[in-house]
Design a protein around this motif. Structure first.
Motif, mmCIF file in Angstrom:
data_model
loop_
_atom_site.group_PDB
_atom_site.id
_atom_site.type_symbol
_atom_site.label_atom_id
_atom_site.label_comp_id
_atom_site.label_asym_id
_atom_site.label_seq_id
_atom_site.Cartn_x
_atom_site.Cartn_y
_atom_site.Cartn_z
ATOM 1 N N LEU A 1 -1.563 -33.931 23.195
ATOM 2 C CA LEU A 1 -0.213 -34.271 23.605
ATOM 3 C C LEU A 1 0.543 -33.012 24.033
ATOM 4 O O LEU A 1 1.250 -33.022 25.057
ATOM 5 C CB LEU A 1 0.533 -34.969 22.470
ATOM 6 N N SER A 2 0.401 -31.926 23.286
ATOM 7 C CA SER A 2 1.077 -30.684 23.661
ATOM 8 C C SER A 2 0.525 -30.141 24.985
ATOM 9 O O SER A 2 1.284 -29.584 25.790
ATOM 10 C CB SER A 2 0.917 -29.644 22.544
ATOM 11 N N LYS A 3 -0.765 -30.342 25.212
ATOM 12 C CA LYS A 3 -1.364 -29.896 26.487
ATOM 13 C C LYS A 3 -0.758 -30.670 27.662
ATOM 14 O O LYS A 3 -0.460 -30.100 28.714
ATOM 15 C CB LYS A 3 -2.874 -30.119 26.447
ATOM 16 N N TYR A 4 -0.555 -31.977 27.463
ATOM 17 C CA TYR A 4 0.091 -32.786 28.492
ATOM 18 C C TYR A 4 1.515 -32.305 28.741
ATOM 19 O O TYR A 4 1.957 -32.173 29.890
ATOM 20 C CB TYR A 4 0.095 -34.257 28.075
ATOM 21 N N ILE A 5 2.250 -32.043 27.660
ATOM 22 C CA ILE A 5 3.645 -31.610 27.786
ATOM 23 C C ILE A 5 3.735 -30.284 28.527
ATOM 24 O O ILE A 5 4.604 -30.093 29.391
ATOM 25 C CB ILE A 5 4.294 -31.490 26.387
ATOM 26 N N ARG A 6 2.850 -29.341 28.199
ATOM 27 C CA ARG A 6 2.861 -28.029 28.850
ATOM 28 C C ARG A 6 2.587 -28.150 30.348
ATOM 29 O O ARG A 6 3.084 -27.348 31.144
ATOM 30 C CB ARG A 6 1.803 -27.121 28.227
ATOM 31 N N ALA A 7 1.806 -29.156 30.722
ATOM 32 C CA ALA A 7 1.413 -29.302 32.128
ATOM 33 C C ALA A 7 2.471 -29.978 32.976
ATOM 34 O O ALA A 7 2.388 -29.970 34.204
ATOM 35 C CB ALA A 7 0.112 -30.104 32.216
ATOM 36 N N ARG A 8 3.495 -30.580 32.349
ATOM 37 C CA ARG A 8 4.527 -31.287 33.102
ATOM 38 C C ARG A 8 5.454 -30.302 33.806
ATOM 39 O O ARG A 8 5.768 -29.250 33.287
ATOM 40 C CB ARG A 8 5.359 -32.167 32.165
#
Length: 254
Positions: free
Chosen positions: A247-254
């Motif tokens: 989830l944090s990886k997704y957030i960082r990529a936004r």
């Protein structure tokens, strides 16, 4: 050439999306109409001053323009101001709930705020051994007198005898499905995800219902830890960190 020393985007804080919306409303629907109205009023006042001295131009043209501008802008400004008050209330609610949920980190919970989806956002996500919880904050003004009480029958939230505006149960259900699909895509695993709607400052009474239960929790945010403590263990520690990592990886990529 220079570059930022920050290698990763900082985490979004609770209410970030509403903060941006508040800025857009304040600038576009309050300050801009106000500035345009003031401009035409000042130009009209200058024309009247010049005309009173026996010189052209005739001030009536600019005065009519100023009046029309004011008639259009003033209602827009009042509506914009009312909307800013609603958004500010929402920001305060999300921030208060966010601060409350952050305390769960002391119990090894992973807590995230204001996660962007596709044209929507998740107010909060809490990942614990009890599962993954998508939390939608709804902040409503309380009555000046009487008990601030809501009723929930498993599908519908009512204030008095009337359903509240909007449909937060359907909203958080959709958000939970989106997060479930996201984590399934990134991890290949099915995750136990539950939707939660919280109302800061309100007492939520659960009513018996013969209708099917949506499975969504609707409660005061202060009751959430108690509900959480009554849940069985569904995730191992490594699974908690795996879900939080993706989830944090997704957030960082936004």
């Amino acid at each position: 050439m220079t570059q930022s020393p920050i290698k990763q985007k900082p985490w979004r804080t609770a209410g970030s999306t509403l903060q941006n919306r508040l800025t857009d409303i304040a600038l576009g629907r309050v300050l801009l109409p106000y500035a345009i109205t003031v401009f035409f009023v000042l130009v009209a006042a200058r024309d009247w001053q010049v005309w009173s001295s026996g010189h052209l131009p005739n001030p009536w043209v600019m005065t009519i323009i100023a009046i029309i501008t004011a008639l259009i802008s003033i209602p827009m400004m009042f509506k914009g101001y009312r909307d800013t008050q609603k958004v500010k209330l929402g920001i305060e609610g999300e921030q208060a709930v966010g601060e409350f949920l952050d305390r769960l980190r002391a119990q090894q919970a992973q807590v995230f705020h204001d996660i962007d989806g596709d044209n929507f956002n998740l107010d909060h996500v809490v990942i614990t051994q009890a599962g993954i919880f998508v939390i939608e904050t709804k902040t409503m003004s309380k009555p000046k007198s009487g008990k601030p009480e809501l009723h929930y029958d498993g599908n519908q939230i009512m204030r008095g005898r009337k359903p509240i505006m909007g449909d937060p149960v359907t909203q958080v259900t959709a958000s939970s499905r989106w997060l479930k699909a996201l984590l399934k895509e990134t991890t290949g695993k099915e995750w136990p995800i539950k939707g939660v709607v919280v109302f800061p400052g309100w007492f939520v009474k659960r009513l018996p219902s013969q209708a099917s239960d949506s499975g969504i929790w609707v409660l005061n945010p202060k009751a959430f830890p108690k509900y959480l403590s009554n849940e069985p263990v569904r995730l191992r520690d490594d699974e908690v960190f795996l879900a939080a990592f993706h989830l944090s990886k997704y957030i960082r990529a936004r």
